[in-house]
Motif scaffolding. Sequence first.
Motif, PDB file in Angstrom:
ATOM      1  N   ASP A  41      83.636  24.512  14.303  1.00 51.46           N
ATOM      2  CA  ASP A  41      83.475  23.073  14.355  1.00 51.46           C
ATOM      3  C   ASP A  41      84.828  22.426  14.043  1.00 51.46           C
ATOM      4  O   ASP A  41      85.868  22.962  14.398  1.00 51.46           O
ATOM      5  CB  ASP A  41      82.379  22.620  13.395  1.00 51.46           C
ATOM      6  N   PHE A  56      78.071  19.603  14.530  1.00 52.22           N
ATOM      7  CA  PHE A  56      76.718  20.122  14.353  1.00 52.22           C
ATOM      8  C   PHE A  56      76.425  20.208  12.855  1.00 52.22           C
ATOM      9  O   PHE A  56      77.121  20.902  12.108  1.00 52.22           O
ATOM     10  CB  PHE A  56      76.582  21.503  15.008  1.00 52.22           C
ATOM     11  N   THR A  57      75.392  19.512  12.413  1.00 58.27           N
ATOM     12  CA  THR A  57      75.113  19.400  10.979  1.00 58.27           C
ATOM     13  C   THR A  57      74.856  20.751  10.327  1.00 58.27           C
ATOM     14  O   THR A  57      75.176  20.939   9.146  1.00 58.27           O
ATOM     15  CB  THR A  57      73.914  18.470  10.736  1.00 58.27           C
ATOM     16  N   ASP A  58      74.296  21.704  11.072  1.00 59.73           N
ATOM     17  CA  ASP A  58      74.007  23.020  10.487  1.00 59.73           C
ATOM     18  C   ASP A  58      75.290  23.720  10.025  1.00 59.73           C
ATOM     19  O   ASP A  58      75.253  24.547   9.110  1.00 59.73           O
ATOM     20  CB  ASP A  58      73.277  23.908  11.491  1.00 59.73           C
ATOM     21  N   ASN A  59      76.422  23.395  10.664  1.00 61.88           N
ATOM     22  CA  ASN A  59      77.672  24.055  10.296  1.00 61.88           C
ATOM     23  C   ASN A  59      78.178  23.634   8.913  1.00 61.88           C
ATOM     24  O   ASN A  59      79.017  24.322   8.334  1.00 61.88           O
ATOM     25  CB  ASN A  59      78.752  23.771  11.336  1.00 61.88           C
ATOM     26  N   ALA A  60      77.660  22.522   8.402  1.00 63.09           N
ATOM     27  CA  ALA A  60      78.079  22.089   7.072  1.00 63.09           C
ATOM     28  C   ALA A  60      77.746  23.144   6.015  1.00 63.09           C
ATOM     29  O   ALA A  60      78.436  23.249   4.985  1.00 63.09           O
ATOM     30  CB  ALA A  60      77.424  20.755   6.721  1.00 63.09           C
ATOM     31  N   ASP A 110      79.818  24.414   2.225  1.00 62.19           N
ATOM     32  CA  ASP A 110      79.362  23.999   0.895  1.00 62.19           C
ATOM     33  C   ASP A 110      79.530  25.160  -0.099  1.00 62.19           C
ATOM     34  O   ASP A 110      80.095  26.221   0.242  1.00 62.19           O
ATOM     35  CB  ASP A 110      77.922  23.487   0.934  1.00 62.19           C
ATOM     36  N   TRP A 124      84.186  17.235   8.793  1.00 60.42           N
ATOM     37  CA  TRP A 124      83.702  16.579  10.006  1.00 60.42           C
ATOM     38  C   TRP A 124      83.111  17.630  10.930  1.00 60.42           C
ATOM     39  O   TRP A 124      83.803  18.251  11.714  1.00 60.42           O
ATOM     40  CB  TRP A 124      84.835  15.837  10.742  1.00 60.42           C
ATOM     41  N   THR A 125      81.807  17.833  10.796  1.00 62.98           N
ATOM     42  CA  THR A 125      81.126  18.821  11.622  1.00 62.98           C
ATOM     43  C   THR A 125      80.318  18.101  12.697  1.00 62.98           C
ATOM     44  O   THR A 125      79.544  17.188  12.416  1.00 62.98           O
ATOM     45  CB  THR A 125      80.191  19.712  10.786  1.00 62.98           C
ATOM     46  N   ARG A 182      71.739  23.831  21.803  1.00 59.87           N
ATOM     47  CA  ARG A 182      72.395  22.755  21.045  1.00 59.87           C
ATOM     48  C   ARG A 182      72.755  21.565  21.922  1.00 59.87           C
ATOM     49  O   ARG A 182      73.409  20.630  21.475  1.00 59.87           O
ATOM     50  CB  ARG A 182      73.663  23.305  20.365  1.00 59.87           C
TER      51      ARG A 182
END
Length: 218
Positions: free
Chosen positions: A141, A149-153, A157, A146-147, A15
Amino acid sequence: MGESATVVDRAVTERGELVLRERDGHFEIISNGVFLMDTRAGASERLLVRAALDRLRPGGRLLVGGLGVGFSLAEAAASPVPAEIVVVEIERTIIDWHRRGLGAYSAHALDDPRVRIVNDDIVAWLRGTAEVFDAICLDTDNGPDWTVFTDNAALYDADGTALLRDRLAPGGVLAVWSAAAAPAYAERLAAVVGPVTEHPVAVSRGEPDVVYVAEREM
């Protein structure tokens, strides 16, 4: 004005770059140049775990998502309530740091026989496991809105929230740390998991941290 930071260790992972710095007697973790966390406070991370432990039956199973600087794990291990504490941390480097300089902040709990460290991405691990927990503490995160790393979003959800619910035993509790209030996420928790309580924690600068606690209905 504080002292300049000293780099204690630096590593390149899948990462990107992780840096452990020391400043004014405290450690800071920096990811790709972005500040993630430090060892200066920890009140909200400890509250995250206490809120779950208050509802955990003796001998219950506790999952902590994210090792970080260790405040959450230290709080969990200080309690006699959980019989097993599973910590999922994606960065092997952070786990190794806790076997060295950061160990005092996690109360050297990696050596606690109740603690199992899983080096994996928590979203992938949750999708691949059939394990069920009486409490889940999510400190991954910076929270739902506010993440770094986008994958953590995907953890926050609708599908991710349902996945967390499905890894809870009936009557189990999900506690989630957020760097700021996230009203839409609180509504999602209530709709997907169950009744939600909100616990703001004042910080020295900016908006309060918030801990959301949702109880899965029986």
